[in-house]
Design an enzyme around this catalytic site. Structure first.
Site, PDB file in Angstrom:
ATOM      1  N   HIS A   3      20.757  18.190 -26.687  1.00  0.00           N
ATOM      2  CA  HIS A   3      19.381  18.133 -26.199  1.00  0.00           C
ATOM      3  C   HIS A   3      18.623  16.979 -26.848  1.00  0.00           C
ATOM      4  O   HIS A   3      19.094  16.380 -27.817  1.00  0.00           O
ATOM      5  CB  HIS A   3      18.642  19.448 -26.488  1.00  0.00           C
ATOM      6  CG  HIS A   3      19.026  20.563 -25.578  1.00  0.00           C
ATOM      7  ND1 HIS A   3      20.094  21.393 -25.847  1.00  0.00           N
ATOM      8  CD2 HIS A   3      18.499  20.997 -24.399  1.00  0.00           C
ATOM      9  CE1 HIS A   3      20.207  22.289 -24.874  1.00  0.00           C
ATOM     10  NE2 HIS A   3      19.249  22.065 -23.985  1.00  0.00           N
ATOM     11  N   LYS A  44      13.576  18.850 -29.500  1.00  0.00           N
ATOM     12  CA  LYS A  44      13.825  20.284 -29.307  1.00  0.00           C
ATOM     13  C   LYS A  44      13.801  20.997 -30.651  1.00  0.00           C
ATOM     14  O   LYS A  44      14.454  20.566 -31.610  1.00  0.00           O
ATOM     15  CB  LYS A  44      15.165  20.513 -28.606  1.00  0.00           C
ATOM     16  CG  LYS A  44      15.401  21.975 -28.237  1.00  0.00           C
ATOM     17  CD  LYS A  44      16.583  22.123 -27.313  1.00  0.00           C
ATOM     18  CE  LYS A  44      16.852  23.583 -26.966  1.00  0.00           C
ATOM     19  NZ  LYS A  44      15.713  24.211 -26.255  1.00  0.00           N
TER      20      LYS A  44
END
Length: 254
Positions: A147, A151
């Protein structure tokens, strides 16, 4: 069906508003909950929604609430929904035990679905992961998720849901089979998750099934975050006219 968007100022919330602008498959944006001023211009929408910071008024104005907010916000939302039950689609992760208990109480009054990932592709990946875990009994299972660098949670909620799917298929102890920091030899009844963070990656999840002499990898890559908004709207359509219950994402595929 009248839709209320909770968490409209967030990434997915803004995408939901965009999808609902012209009326997604007959869905109508009827209410938007905002704590402060909303930046969205609703003049181009087919119907002007109620934009309010009054949670009770927000809930009363819709038939289904779609939530992509923060854990504390979900707790407040559930309190309002317990007083005025409506369909709930929630994609908020990191919920506390007390909040999940409130969600179970709401499920006695209205249909709801809470999932870490609303994309249709991830829904299918979960089903494929279950089947592969069940059939490839001798394979070692490892999960890799990637990600963007902003995040906050690691492993991702989606990676954890994939882990739960594989562990259930194998009959593993879900509390003890998970490995996120491996040292030394791999234990047989374990499933590892590796979390990578960098750049602006929307999300990539790969499940590897490693056998002697060969391996299979099942992978899903999100190239546009709009898939999460569209997936949530599809869930809302699916929940319409359903009986009061807490549904699982894989039930959409029968």
């Amino acid at each position: 069906m009248k839709i209320g968007v909770y968490g409209a100022s967030g990434r997915i919330g803004k995408l939901l508003l965009e999808e609902l602008k012209g009326g997604y498959k007959g869905l109508e944006l009827s209410s938007v909950f905002v704590r402060q001023k909303c930046e969205t211009d609703f003049s181009s929408f087919s119907h002007a929604p109620l934009v309010t910071n009054d949670l009770k008024a927000f809930v009363r104005a819709c038939e289904c609430v779609i939530d992509f907010s923060l854990p504390k916000g979900v707790d407040h939302l559930l309190e309002a929904l317990l007083e005025c039950p409506k369909i709930l689609v929630s994609g908020t992760t990191g919920l506390e035990k007390e909040t999940l208990e409130k969600m179970q109480k709401l499920a006695l009054k209205a249909p709801l679905l809470h999932a870490h990932n609303m994309s249709i592709g991830i829904m299918m990946l979960n089903q494929l992961a279950f089947l592969a875990s069940l059939k490839l009994k001798d394979a070692d299972i490892e999960i890799i998720e990637t990600h963007h660098n902003l995040k906050k949670d690691a492993p991702s909620g989606t990676a954890l849901s994939l882990y739960e799917t594989c562990a259930k298929a194998r009959g593993y102890d879900e509390k003890n089979a998970l490995t996120t920091h491996r040292e030394g030899l791999r234990s047989k009844e374990s499933i590892g998750i590796a979390a990578l963070r960098g750049g602006d990656v929307a999300g990539k999840h790969t499940i590897g099934f490693y056998l002697e002499g060969e391996y299979i990898e099942l992978s899903h890559t999100a190239t546009n975050r709009s898939i999460f908004a569209k997936g949530a709207l599809e869930v809302a359509l699916w929940l319409k006219d359903k009986a009061a219950k807490k549904y699982e994402i894989n039930e959409m595929f029968g």
